[in-house]
Design an enzyme around this catalytic site. Structure first.
Site, PDB file in Angstrom:
ATOM      1  N   ARG A 162       0.856  -1.192   0.000  1.00 58.37           N
ATOM      2  CA  ARG A 162       0.000   0.000   0.000  1.00 58.37           C
ATOM      3  C   ARG A 162       0.893   1.244   0.000  1.00 58.37           C
ATOM      4  NH1 ARG A 162      -4.403  -1.154   4.656  1.00 58.37           N
ATOM      5  NH2 ARG A 162      -2.518  -1.762   5.786  1.00 58.37           N
TER       6      ARG A 162
ATOM      7  N   ARG B  12      12.118   5.117   3.306  1.00 57.87           N
ATOM      8  CA  ARG B  12      12.360   6.561   3.238  1.00 57.87           C
ATOM      9  C   ARG B  12      13.188   7.051   4.425  1.00 57.87           C
ATOM     10  NH1 ARG B  12       6.480   8.811   2.558  1.00 57.87           N
ATOM     11  NH2 ARG B  12       7.593  10.798   2.904  1.00 57.87           N
TER      12      ARG B  12
ATOM     13  N   ASP C 211       2.475   4.900  -0.243  1.00 59.41           N
ATOM     14  CA  ASP C 211       2.045   6.174   0.316  1.00 59.41           C
ATOM     15  C   ASP C 211       1.812   7.213  -0.773  1.00 59.41           C
ATOM     16  OD1 ASP C 211       2.209   5.260   2.933  1.00 59.41           O
ATOM     17  OD2 ASP C 211       4.288   5.913   3.173  1.00 59.41           O
TER      18      ASP C 211
END
Length: 247
Positions: free
Chosen positions: A52, A200, A54
């Site tokens: 999923r 990230r 972002d």
């Protein structure tokens, strides 16, 4: 009722992520609307996705599955969906009929991500929205050496969002590499599963090493503290792309 497995690519810059949102466009809503359209509109479809992604994150090898109460050949399903998705920067790369036990999420054995940093003084023009622009010089070799400190099975609590809902922050990182490709620095990584924002935050932390502000020992210390405040910043979403899912 046949189960279909599809591989998608999409430009995440125009979406609020994969998951359906109440007031913002999502990849899931756009894709499911296309499935309904190809089936004549009177259909409720429930999709299951491998990752999923972002808001702002891209995909070149996202995998999704769903069941339909009607039969399509894989080619017809792929081409029909691409017709309805042609204005949305989403493309179905391939489609297949799979066993009813297959799950795009649970059957996955590895997920591969690429993070692209444009490391030059001038800003991006052609690649705007696809890379993180870092104008100061980065030492990719130092970043790669520090990245190796994160390999293996660890508590990655320092490298997950405070909003992460995973019950455990224990993960096994199978691969993490940093290499320069001209003006770009590529960070590639592979794991069976990642925590929310893990890639990230790892990239944001390695950037500190590339700037000479941190050392590899600092990365190890951040990992050992198991505290989000100990690691570096979260890199922006536009440089991240889900490249491949293994089964």
């Amino acid at each position: 009722m046949p189960r279909y497995r599809l591989t998608l690519e999409y430009d995440g810059s125009r979406f609020a992520g994969w998951q359906r949102q109440r007031d913002m466009p999502s990849v899931q809503q756009t894709f499911e609307t296309a499935v309904q359209a190809i089936c004549g509109g009177a259909l409720s479809v429930e999709t299951v996705v491998a990752g999923r992604t972002d808001a702002g994150v891209h995909a070149r090898g996202q995998v999704v599955h769903f069941d339909l109460d009607r039969d399509f050949t894989p080619d017809k399903l792929r081409d029909g969906l691409n017709f309805y998705l042609r204005e949305d920067r989403i493309a179905v790369l391939d489609a297949a009929i799979v066993d009813g036990e297959f799950s795009a999420r649970l059957s996955a054995t590895a997920r591969h991500y690429l993070y692209r940093i444009l490391n030059r003084r001038p800003p991006p023009a052609m690649e705007a929205g696809q890379v993180w622009h870092v104008p100061v010089p980065l030492d990719s070799a130092a970043m790669h050496a520090a990245a190796q400190r994160l390999l293996g099975h660890h508590d990655f609590n320092s490298f997950r969002s405070t909003e992460c809902q995973a019950k455990s922050s224990l993960r096994t990182l199978d691969d993490l590499r940093v290499m320069r490709a001209g003006d770009e620095i590529h960070v590639t990584t592979r794991s069976r599963s990642f925590l929310h924002n893990q890639v990230r935050i790892m990239v944001g932390t390695l950037k500190l090493v590339g700037e000479g502000r941190w050392t590899a020992d600092d990365v190890s210390a951040a990992l050992e503290k198991a505290d989000r405040r100990a690691a570096g910043p979260t890199a922006p979403p536009e440089g991240l792309c889900l490249m491949q899912v293994d089964y």
